[in-house]
Structures are given as structure tokens and as C-alpha cells.
Design a protein around this motif. Structure first.
Motif, mmCIF file in Angstrom:
data_model
loop_
_atom_site.group_PDB
_atom_site.id
_atom_site.type_symbol
_atom_site.label_atom_id
_atom_site.label_comp_id
_atom_site.label_asym_id
_atom_site.label_seq_id
_atom_site.Cartn_x
_atom_site.Cartn_y
_atom_site.Cartn_z
ATOM 1 N N TYR A 44 -0.064 6.557 6.881
ATOM 2 C CA TYR A 44 0.695 7.720 6.447
ATOM 3 C C TYR A 44 0.419 8.816 7.470
ATOM 4 O O TYR A 44 -0.735 9.121 7.763
ATOM 5 C CB TYR A 44 0.267 8.134 5.040
ATOM 6 N N GLY A 59 1.423 -4.761 0.792
ATOM 7 C CA GLY A 59 0.642 -3.646 1.326
ATOM 8 C C GLY A 59 -0.452 -4.179 2.234
ATOM 9 O O GLY A 59 -0.744 -5.381 2.250
ATOM 10 N N PHE A 77 -6.886 3.738 -1.928
ATOM 11 C CA PHE A 77 -7.453 4.413 -0.754
ATOM 12 C C PHE A 77 -8.964 4.198 -0.703
ATOM 13 O O PHE A 77 -9.532 3.925 0.355
ATOM 14 C CB PHE A 77 -7.125 5.912 -0.796
ATOM 15 N N ILE A 103 0.151 5.786 -1.858
ATOM 16 C CA ILE A 103 -0.761 4.719 -1.429
ATOM 17 C C ILE A 103 -1.003 3.735 -2.568
ATOM 18 O O ILE A 103 -1.014 2.522 -2.368
ATOM 19 C CB ILE A 103 -2.080 5.321 -0.888
ATOM 20 N N PRO A 143 -0.039 0.630 5.664
ATOM 21 C CA PRO A 143 -1.221 0.805 6.502
ATOM 22 C C PRO A 143 -1.390 2.229 7.026
ATOM 23 O O PRO A 143 -2.498 2.625 7.363
ATOM 24 C CB PRO A 143 -0.988 -0.163 7.672
ATOM 25 N N THR A 178 -5.819 1.755 4.417
ATOM 26 C CA THR A 178 -4.712 2.686 4.559
ATOM 27 C C THR A 178 -5.241 3.922 5.272
ATOM 28 O O THR A 178 -6.230 4.500 4.850
ATOM 29 C CB THR A 178 -4.183 3.074 3.164
ATOM 30 N N GLY A 217 -9.882 0.944 0.528
ATOM 31 C CA GLY A 217 -9.687 0.909 1.975
ATOM 32 C C GLY A 217 -10.849 1.528 2.733
ATOM 33 O O GLY A 217 -11.235 1.067 3.804
ATOM 34 N N ASN A 267 0.703 0.970 -0.642
ATOM 35 C CA ASN A 267 -0.421 0.520 0.185
ATOM 36 C C ASN A 267 0.014 0.233 1.623
ATOM 37 O O ASN A 267 -0.353 -0.771 2.214
ATOM 38 C CB ASN A 267 -1.044 -0.744 -0.462
#
Lengths: 336, 336
Positions: free
Chosen positions: B261, A155, B289, B253, B259, B302, B292, B257
Motif C-alpha cells: 500500500y 493476498g 498486518f 489490508i 503486498p 503487507t 505480516g 492482504n
């Protein structure tokens, strides 16, 4: 002259190190306690001593391909550092790859423990027949790892595989991660323990109350024993765990339709108890899994299987890392 | 001499065909109604006529790399057949690749429509910056497609991407697939229509009742207009859709994971209405998320974004297929 690699599986409790040849044969393994409390330097010193010992012993007859190290945390693969690790206090930010390569004079490949377990099962366990799989590990928490095209899937942030925190009951039990209804709240050893204690406390199970007297922690194994003797509360606990797993698997299979999903970890020893509820839920909830049931003869179904390697999966997967990441390119002999 | 490919996007309603050069420039496109009711042979004849027309016209100045065809169903990629397609009655089992290659004398690459849309967004749309993405299409149903390492991800049975049938409410609304609480029951145009009709019927919304008088089908667009005017029932419908999407995305996610969506399809035009609830749920439910969000500066988060190509994504992705599957290897001129 054959080739071999050294795998290291460092957990919060156990430190396992093995020399494994490129055919998957374990030449020799060293099992110790991690003794994390002695501090990082002490753990790393014992780890590198054991790697050097195995390396010297087998480098006469085999070429060393490198050292694979499985760590229980989030790894920054580019930087080669351990980003964070809940069970290794004081290790966050540790530049593991550089430090170990300097100390060992060999190529070091890092990977998180869940991906190592998935890779081990892919290489020598339940996933030998496929290049793409998902492994769910039911331990104290619930972890996950993916192998895609034969390699670990990380990921974008190296955080793939947080399967324990997938929502299975939208308004369910609160989880430490901030979500509620996470898989981990129903199918981990911790969850089974929580449900078993509640059943004992509420007088719903003589067997669990007795077990608790002998095993105050009420391990998943004790709950399993009660279930095997027909205790209704214990059976129901595994039904809950199995149903939660079934929902998570249905979502994963509908999304990615991988050929294989493997269930490992300590709780997976109760496969006979939780898997009927798991498959029931999976059959009901996954249109893709059902289509696979009809296609089983063509060997294209999605399969769900118990793991085969038990607590060696992570170690064997770690040893596999240098073989798949660099092949013959990173053969080295260890520094004196 | 430049290179080009021809993309075909055959849906239950529209048949779109385009010549697209290898830089992503559409040289010319032909948009028709599918007229599926005229039977498969008639549709295939119009399709091949249009492909030949575009091919002849642009083969003077460009090398044809092949023809990519997006189809709304489950494709057996090995056999090159359309396994099943709910919106193309009479097409199940159609040996599309062989038939079209015979008729066209060119390499034909098949793909399902959801993966084509994902590939189109990856090539020329919201996903240009990444090699790995997931696209969720909110239309009559909810579909999904994955691009992994720059190529469509099919899964072992070609059934990956059934994201509309992921469970988001464990004991939720029954779905035609046999499950209950599927994403499709909350975030598709059909679900929005169902919820809007209920609100109108139950006297909970003057705006939706009025809209229904003019638009008896109560399209997602009409519901969107009501939401924009501040109608509480319409706003709540998009909150429900957004929250359901947030749960599904949190699971995806946490698992992979990826990068990026991307949310597309007709309902995605109401992004301003459903995305706040979607991000709220995502933030609450996905530990990955959230991590991220903290890492955004390092460009490793993400991301969740609306699609950019609207109804051209599938067509452009279809044109991309011959370029990524066979590159320069399958350049052909079409048979006379």
C-alpha cells in the motif's frame, strides 16, 4: 467420458466429501461428523477412505481431475501446509498436500474454507453471472472470501478475506483480535447471541427471555423467530447487525467496486430482518453503490445478494478447485 | 530500434506530456498549465500538438507503442468516454478515445488519474517489486487506485478506488458524498486545512495563527512546518490524519492482504508526522498486518510505504498504459 473432481470440506463439526462432475452435478456425497477429538490421523484416514470410495466408484465413467480440500484456517499455499487452524487443534503445520497426495496418488489442491464457499457460490450459486465476487459468511465468526478473475484471491500471506475484523465502529466493542468495533462484534451469530442475552437479562424482551428458557444458547435462529413475531428488541438486534454489514460493504464497494457481494452463513437466513438496515446504510455511505443503483438497467451495478448454496457452498467450491487450478492437466487415477 | 509511448496527465491545473521509452526512461517531457477555462477544444488542440511534437521527434529512433491518457474522472472504458469529471467542466460525456485516435492516428488508452499514479509507482516507483498494490493519494481530496496482476483494477462500473469515501469514524464529520466520517474528512489537504484553521481561530496555536497571516489558505505544507517546530495543535492534526489512514488501511489490508500500500499526494510529504499514528492504528486494528510484521523476514508481509515519484507518478503510469494494454500489437506511427 466426462470428468469429475472430489471435494472435501473439513470443518470443526462436519466432514463433507462429494464427487462432482465438471458440469456441477453432484454424483454422490458423504456427510460425516469430523470427530476432530479422535486425532488428526483418524480424521485423515476416514477422509481418504471416503475419497477412495467415491473415486473408484466414478472413475469407471469419468476422468478424475483431482481432489480439492477446504480447510478452516490459514494455508501456506506454496508449501501446501496448514499454517494455523483455531478449530482443528493439533493440525497446525500439517503438510496436508504432500500427505494426502501420497495417500491418494492424486493431485490435491488446498484452499481455505471461506474462499471455497466463495468459489462454490461463483460456480453454482448466487455468483454464477460474474467472475469477480466477495462472499461474507456470518457464522460463529464472520469470514470472507474473494474470487478475482474466476479464481480465489489469497493476498500476499494467504490472509485475504479477514472481513470479520474490519472496523465498522471506530470506538466500538472490543474484539478478541485486538481491535475494537470489528464487524464480527455486531453481525456474527456470537454477537447476536450476546446482544439477545443482554436484552433478556435487562428485561427488554419477553420473547427473548422465553426463548432462552427453551434454548439456553439463544441461537440466532431463536432471535430471528422473536423478530418475526414483532419483538422490538430482537428487531433492533438485526438492525444493528444489518447496519454494521452496511458499513463494511460500503467500504468494500467503494474500494473494489466488485460486481457482486454475497452474504452467506447461518445468520444470513435472517436476510429479511437485517437486509433493510444493511441497504439503508449502504445507500447512505457508498457513493459507488448509489451510482450503481442508477445504472441498474445497464447491468453494471454492484449487487448484494444472499447466498444460495447454504452449507454446500464450501464443498462444491472445494470440488471446483482442481478444475480451475489444473484443468485437464492433472487428471489422475487414484493409487490402489 | 527501441520502443516508446507517450503519456498524458491532464489535471485541473497541470497538463503534463512525456515520451517515455519501454525501459522507463523519460526521453522528453512537456509541462504546461491545463488552462481548462479556455474550453475543451483548446485544451485538446494543445495536447495533441505536444503529442505530435514528441512523437515525430522520437519516432526516428523508437517505435511508438501508443498514447496513454490519464484523466481526472470516471471513465467508461468500454465506450472510451469520460463519464464525469468534477474538475473538467464541460468534459462530461467527451468521447476522448475516438476523438484523440482520430486526431493522432495512434492507439489511445484511457485511464483515470488515480490508477495511472498507482501504475506509475508500480512501474518505476515504490511498487516495483510487486504486481499487486493499492495507492492512496492525499491531495485536495483522497483518491485511490489498485493494480492487480500488473494491471489497473477498474471494478464493474470503473469506480473502484473511492478510498477517500471509506468510513473511518462511523458517526464522524459529514462529507459532501452523503456519508459521514469519510477518510477524506481527516486525511486530505482540505481536512488538514479545516482543522488548522479551527485551531488558529480557537487560539490553540500561535504557530498556525502566524502561518495563516502569511499563507491565508493555510496549506498542508504550512501546517507541516508548524508540526516540525513542535506545535502541539499541528502535531495533533497529523495524528488525526494518520489515525484515520490507519483505520482505512487496516480495513483494506484485512480485506485484500495486498503486498503493498503506497501513500502519495501532497500531504504524503508530511510522512514523518502522520505515519507513526498511522502505523500505531494499523498495528492495533489489523490482525493481518500484525501477522505480516512477524513474517517480515520471509518477504511476505503487507508493506505500507510513501510514494517515490511525487507528481510524475500519473504521467509515467499513463505512458505505461499502451505498453501493458497492447504491448507490441498497437505500434503505430502518428498521422501527418
Amino acid at each position: 467420458m466426462g470428468a469429475f473432481a472430489i471435494g472435501v470440506d473439513l470443518g470443526g463439526t462436519n466432514l463433507r466429501i462429494a464427487a462432482v462432475d465438471d458440469q456441477g452435478k453432484t454424483l454422490e456425497s458423504v456427510d460425516e461428523l469430523s470427530e476432530i477429538g479422535h486425532g488428526r490421523e483418524a480424521v485423515v484416514a476416514r477422509l481418504t477412505d471416503a475419497v477412495r470410495f467415491l473415486s473408484r466408484k466414478y472413475s469407471h465413467s469419468h476422468n478424475l481431475m483431482g481432489v480439492g480440500v477446504g480447510l478452516p484456517g490459514i494455508i501456506d499455499l506454496e508449501a501446501g501446509t496448514l499454517h494455523s487452524a483455531a478449530n482443528l487443534p493439533g493440525w497446525s503445520g500439517y503438510a496436508a498436500r504432500e500427505d494426502l497426495e501420497n495417500k491418494l496418488g492424486a493431485t490435491v489442491v488446498l484452499e481455505n474454507d471461506a474462499n471455497c464457499a466463495a468459489l462454490g457460490e461463483k460456480w453454482l450459486g448466487a455468483g454464477r453471472s460474474t467472475d469477480d465476487l466477495c462472499m461474507i459468511t456470518l457464522g460463529t465468526g464472520v469470514g470472507g472470501g474473494f474470487v478475482v478473475h474466476g479464481k480465489p484471491w489469497h493476498g500476499v500471506m494467504g490472509m485475504a478475506g479477514e472481513l470479520g475484523h474490519m472496523t465498522v465502529v471506530s470506538e466500538g466493542t472490543a474484539c478478541g483480535c485486538g481491535n475494537h468495533g470489528c464487524l464480527e462484534q455486531y453481525a456474527s451469530a456470537t454477537a447476536i447471541n450476546r446482544m439477545a442475552k443482554a436484552a433478556a437479562d435487562e428485561g427488554r424482551s419477553v420473547c427473548l427471555a422465553k426463548a432462552r428458557a427453551q434454548d439456553p444458547g439463544l441461537s440466532a435462529q431463536s432471535v430471528h423467530v422473536c423478530a418475526l413475531t414483532g419483538d422490538a428488541a430482537a428487531i433492533e438486534i438485526f438492525n444493528v447487525a444489518g447496519a454494521a454489514l452496511g458499513i463494511a460493504l460500503a467500504n468494500l464497494i467503494n474500494a473494489f467496486n466488485l460486481p457482486m457481494y454475497i452474504i452467506g452463513g447461518g445468520v444470513a437466513k435472517a436476510w429479511d430482518q437485517f437486509s433493510p438496515a444493511m441497504f439503508r446504510e449502504l445507500h447512505e455511505r457508498s457513493i459507488v453503490f448509489r451510482a450503481g443503483e442508477q445504472e441498474k438497467r445497464s447491468h453494471r451495478a454492484t449487487e448484494v445478494r444472499p447466498a444460495l448454496l447454504q452449507d454446500r457452498a464450501g464443498l462444491l467450491g472445494a470440488a471446483r478447485l482442481p478444475m480451475i487450478v489444473c484443468g485437464t492437466k492433472c487428471q489422475h487415477s487414484l493409487a490402489g
